[in-house]
Scaffold this motif. Structure first.
Motif, PDB file in Angstrom:
ATOM      1  N   SER A   1       0.790  -1.047   0.092  1.00  9.37           N
ATOM      2  CA  SER A   1      -0.012  -0.030  -0.140  1.00  9.37           C
ATOM      3  C   SER A   1       0.909   1.234   0.013  1.00  9.37           C
ATOM      4  CB  SER A   1      -0.889  -0.008   1.350  1.00  9.37           C
ATOM      5  OG  SER A   1      -0.198  -0.023   2.286  1.00  9.37           O
ATOM      6  N   ARG A   2       0.340   2.202  -0.526  1.00  9.08           N
ATOM      7  CA  ARG A   2       0.937   3.620  -0.411  1.00  9.08           C
ATOM      8  C   ARG A   2       0.240   4.697   0.335  1.00  9.08           C
ATOM      9  NH1 ARG A   2       5.001   5.785  -3.633  1.00  9.08           N
ATOM     10  NH2 ARG A   2       4.633   4.132  -5.284  1.00  9.08           N
ATOM     11  N   ALA A   3       0.861   5.049   1.307  1.00  6.61           N
ATOM     12  CA  ALA A   3       0.015   6.183   2.259  1.00  6.61           C
ATOM     13  C   ALA A   3       0.153   7.664   1.406  1.00  6.61           C
ATOM     14  CB  ALA A   3       0.996   6.367   3.381  1.00  6.61           C
ATOM     15  N   ALA A   4      -0.665   8.436   1.877  1.00  4.02           N
ATOM     16  CA  ALA A   4      -0.830   9.872   1.287  1.00  4.02           C
ATOM     17  C   ALA A   4       0.562  10.556   1.511  1.00  4.02           C
ATOM     18  CB  ALA A   4      -1.751  10.691   2.196  1.00  4.02           C
ATOM     19  N   ASP A   5       1.343  10.219   2.107  1.00  2.78           N
ATOM     20  CA  ASP A   5       2.797  11.059   2.185  1.00  2.78           C
ATOM     21  C   ASP A   5       3.746  10.156   1.099  1.00  2.78           C
ATOM     22  OD1 ASP A   5       3.534   8.444   3.346  1.00  2.78           O
ATOM     23  OD2 ASP A   5       3.962   9.559   5.383  1.00  2.78           O
ATOM     24  N   GLY A   6       3.121   9.325   0.443  1.00  8.06           N
ATOM     25  CA  GLY A   6       4.068   8.656  -0.573  1.00  8.06           C
ATOM     26  C   GLY A   6       4.665   7.296  -0.114  1.00  8.06           C
ATOM     27  N   SER A   7       4.853   7.092   1.296  1.00  7.26           N
ATOM     28  CA  SER A   7       5.591   5.782   1.799  1.00  7.26           C
ATOM     29  C   SER A   7       4.922   4.556   1.610  1.00  7.26           C
ATOM     30  CB  SER A   7       5.767   6.166   3.279  1.00  7.26           C
ATOM     31  OG  SER A   7       4.538   6.106   3.734  1.00  7.26           O
ATOM     32  N   LEU A   8       5.480   3.580   1.314  1.00  7.36           N
ATOM     33  CA  LEU A   8       5.147   2.091   1.026  1.00  7.36           C
ATOM     34  C   LEU A   8       5.052   1.280   2.170  1.00  7.36           C
ATOM     35  CD1 LEU A   8       7.234   1.336  -2.325  1.00  7.36           C
ATOM     36  CD2 LEU A   8       4.619   1.990  -2.110  1.00  7.36           C
ATOM     37  N   LYS A   9       4.223   0.304   2.535  1.00 13.68           N
ATOM     38  CA  LYS A   9       4.030  -0.579   3.356  1.00 13.68           C
ATOM     39  C   LYS A   9       3.695  -1.988   2.672  1.00 13.68           C
ATOM     40  CE  LYS A   9       3.770   1.424   7.547  1.00 13.68           C
ATOM     41  NZ  LYS A   9       4.612   0.817   8.688  1.00 13.68           N
ATOM     42  N   ALA A  10       4.382  -3.004   3.291  1.00  8.12           N
ATOM     43  CA  ALA A  10       4.017  -4.321   2.367  1.00  8.12           C
ATOM     44  C   ALA A  10       3.662  -5.390   3.614  1.00  8.12           C
ATOM     45  CB  ALA A  10       5.028  -4.798   1.908  1.00  8.12           C
ATOM     46  N   TYR A  11       3.004  -6.204   3.319  1.00  7.54           N
ATOM     47  CA  TYR A  11       2.199  -7.148   4.445  1.00  7.54           C
ATOM     48  C   TYR A  11       2.168  -8.459   3.572  1.00  7.54           C
ATOM     49  CZ  TYR A  11       1.285  -3.500   7.416  1.00  7.54           C
ATOM     50  OH  TYR A  11       1.426  -1.881   7.958  1.00  7.54           O
ATOM     51  N   SER A  12       2.572  -9.567   4.555  1.00  7.52           N
ATOM     52  CA  SER A  12       2.223 -11.042   3.942  1.00  7.52           C
ATOM     53  C   SER A  12       0.904 -11.143   3.810  1.00  7.52           C
ATOM     54  CB  SER A  12       2.804 -11.937   5.072  1.00  7.52           C
ATOM     55  OG  SER A  12       2.244 -13.317   4.918  1.00  7.52           O
ATOM     56  N   THR A  13       0.462 -11.787   2.779  1.00  3.33           N
ATOM     57  CA  THR A  13      -1.359 -12.056   2.501  1.00  3.33           C
ATOM     58  C   THR A  13      -1.406 -13.504   2.811  1.00  3.33           C
ATOM     59  OG1 THR A  13      -0.905 -12.526   0.277  1.00  3.33           O
ATOM     60  CG2 THR A  13      -1.613 -10.267   0.988  1.00  3.33           C
ATOM     61  N   ILE A  14      -0.766 -14.059   4.068  1.00  3.50           N
ATOM     62  CA  ILE A  14      -1.006 -15.455   4.635  1.00  3.50           C
ATOM     63  C   ILE A  14      -1.708 -15.180   5.782  1.00  3.50           C
ATOM     64  CG2 ILE A  14      -0.172 -17.570   5.645  1.00  3.50           C
ATOM     65  CD1 ILE A  14       0.495 -17.170   2.408  1.00  3.50           C
ATOM     66  N   CYS A  15      -3.127 -15.385   5.693  1.00  4.91           N
ATOM     67  CA  CYS A  15      -4.157 -15.439   6.866  1.00  4.91           C
ATOM     68  C   CYS A  15      -3.333 -15.758   8.236  1.00  4.91           C
ATOM     69  CB  CYS A  15      -5.537 -16.007   6.636  1.00  4.91           C
ATOM     70  SG  CYS A  15      -6.741 -15.490   7.952  1.00  4.91           S
ATOM     71  N   THR A  16      -3.599 -14.903   9.140  1.00  4.02           N
ATOM     72  CA  THR A  16      -3.021 -15.708  10.521  1.00  4.02           C
ATOM     73  C   THR A  16      -3.734 -16.472  11.163  1.00  4.02           C
ATOM     74  OG1 THR A  16      -4.195 -13.478  11.446  1.00  4.02           O
ATOM     75  CG2 THR A  16      -1.723 -13.361  10.908  1.00  4.02           C
ATOM     76  N   HIS A  17      -4.907 -16.622  10.971  1.00  5.25           N
ATOM     77  CA  HIS A  17      -5.978 -17.647  11.363  1.00  5.25           C
ATOM     78  C   HIS A  17      -5.776 -19.053  11.105  1.00  5.25           C
ATOM     79  CE1 HIS A  17     -10.042 -19.992  11.248  1.00  5.25           C
ATOM     80  NE2 HIS A  17      -9.792 -19.538  12.560  1.00  5.25           N
ATOM     81  N   ALA A  18      -5.929 -19.273   9.827  1.00  8.21           N
ATOM     82  CA  ALA A  18      -5.487 -20.838   9.305  1.00  8.21           C
ATOM     83  C   ALA A  18      -4.525 -21.021   8.085  1.00  8.21           C
ATOM     84  CB  ALA A  18      -6.924 -21.200   8.823  1.00  8.21           C
ATOM     85  N   ARG A  19      -3.778 -19.781   8.171  1.00 12.22           N
ATOM     86  CA  ARG A  19      -2.482 -19.865   7.076  1.00 12.22           C
ATOM     87  C   ARG A  19      -3.076 -20.067   5.449  1.00 12.22           C
ATOM     88  NH1 ARG A  19       0.817 -17.142   9.234  1.00 12.22           N
ATOM     89  NH2 ARG A  19       2.265 -17.817   7.757  1.00 12.22           N
TER      90      ARG A  19
END
Length: 141
Positions: free
Chosen positions: A69-87
């Motif tokens: 994702s890109r915030a309004a200030d232009g910074s990037l964030k990344a996350y794993s898309t492996i669900c923390t419930h059942a993987r």
């Protein structure tokens, strides 16, 4: 020969009919349309052009189990898309909301936070950077 009486034909047929149905039910509960996995990048991965993600939006990279994702200030964030419930591998992004196909958990793609249970833990954050107009995520990124 002393011992227990042998089961009736009806009992044997009932057991034979229930076993496959029980197996299908367990499979459906464990996958529910998704794939259970733990695969996330183990090395830096080039995800594509930095220009593909506008401010305030997110992009799902299913092949690498990553959302950026890109915030309004232009910074990037990344996350794993492996669900923390059942993987399970999350395969749906609606705006900035990630939806797990297995049990319906929902996550905010900009923060990794849980929006809807059964998941109780946020998504794992991954290192991410922009390099020469490209998005690179994963360890050592």
């Amino acid at each position: 020969m002393p011992g227990r009486p042998s089961p009736s034909r009806r009992t044997v047929l009932r057991g034979a009919a229930v076993a496959p149905v029980a197996g299908l039910g367990l499979t459906a509960c464990s996958l529910a349309g998704g794939t259970t996995t733990s695969a996330v990048p183990t090395a830096p991965v080039d995800l594509g052009a930095e220009s593909e993600i506008a401010e305030g939006s997110a992009k799902l990279y299913q092949d690498h189990n990553v959302v950026v994702s890109r915030a309004a200030d232009g910074s990037l964030k990344a996350y794993s898309t492996i669900c923390t419930h059942a993987r399970c591998a999350i395969n749906t992004l609606q705006g900035t909301k990630l939806i797990c196909p297995c049990h319906g958990s929902e996550f905010d793609a900009t923060t990794g936070k849980v929006l809807r249970s059964p998941a109780g833990a946020p998504l794992d954050e991954l290192p991410v950077r922009a390099e020469k107009g490209r998005i690179v995520a994963g360890p050592q990124a």
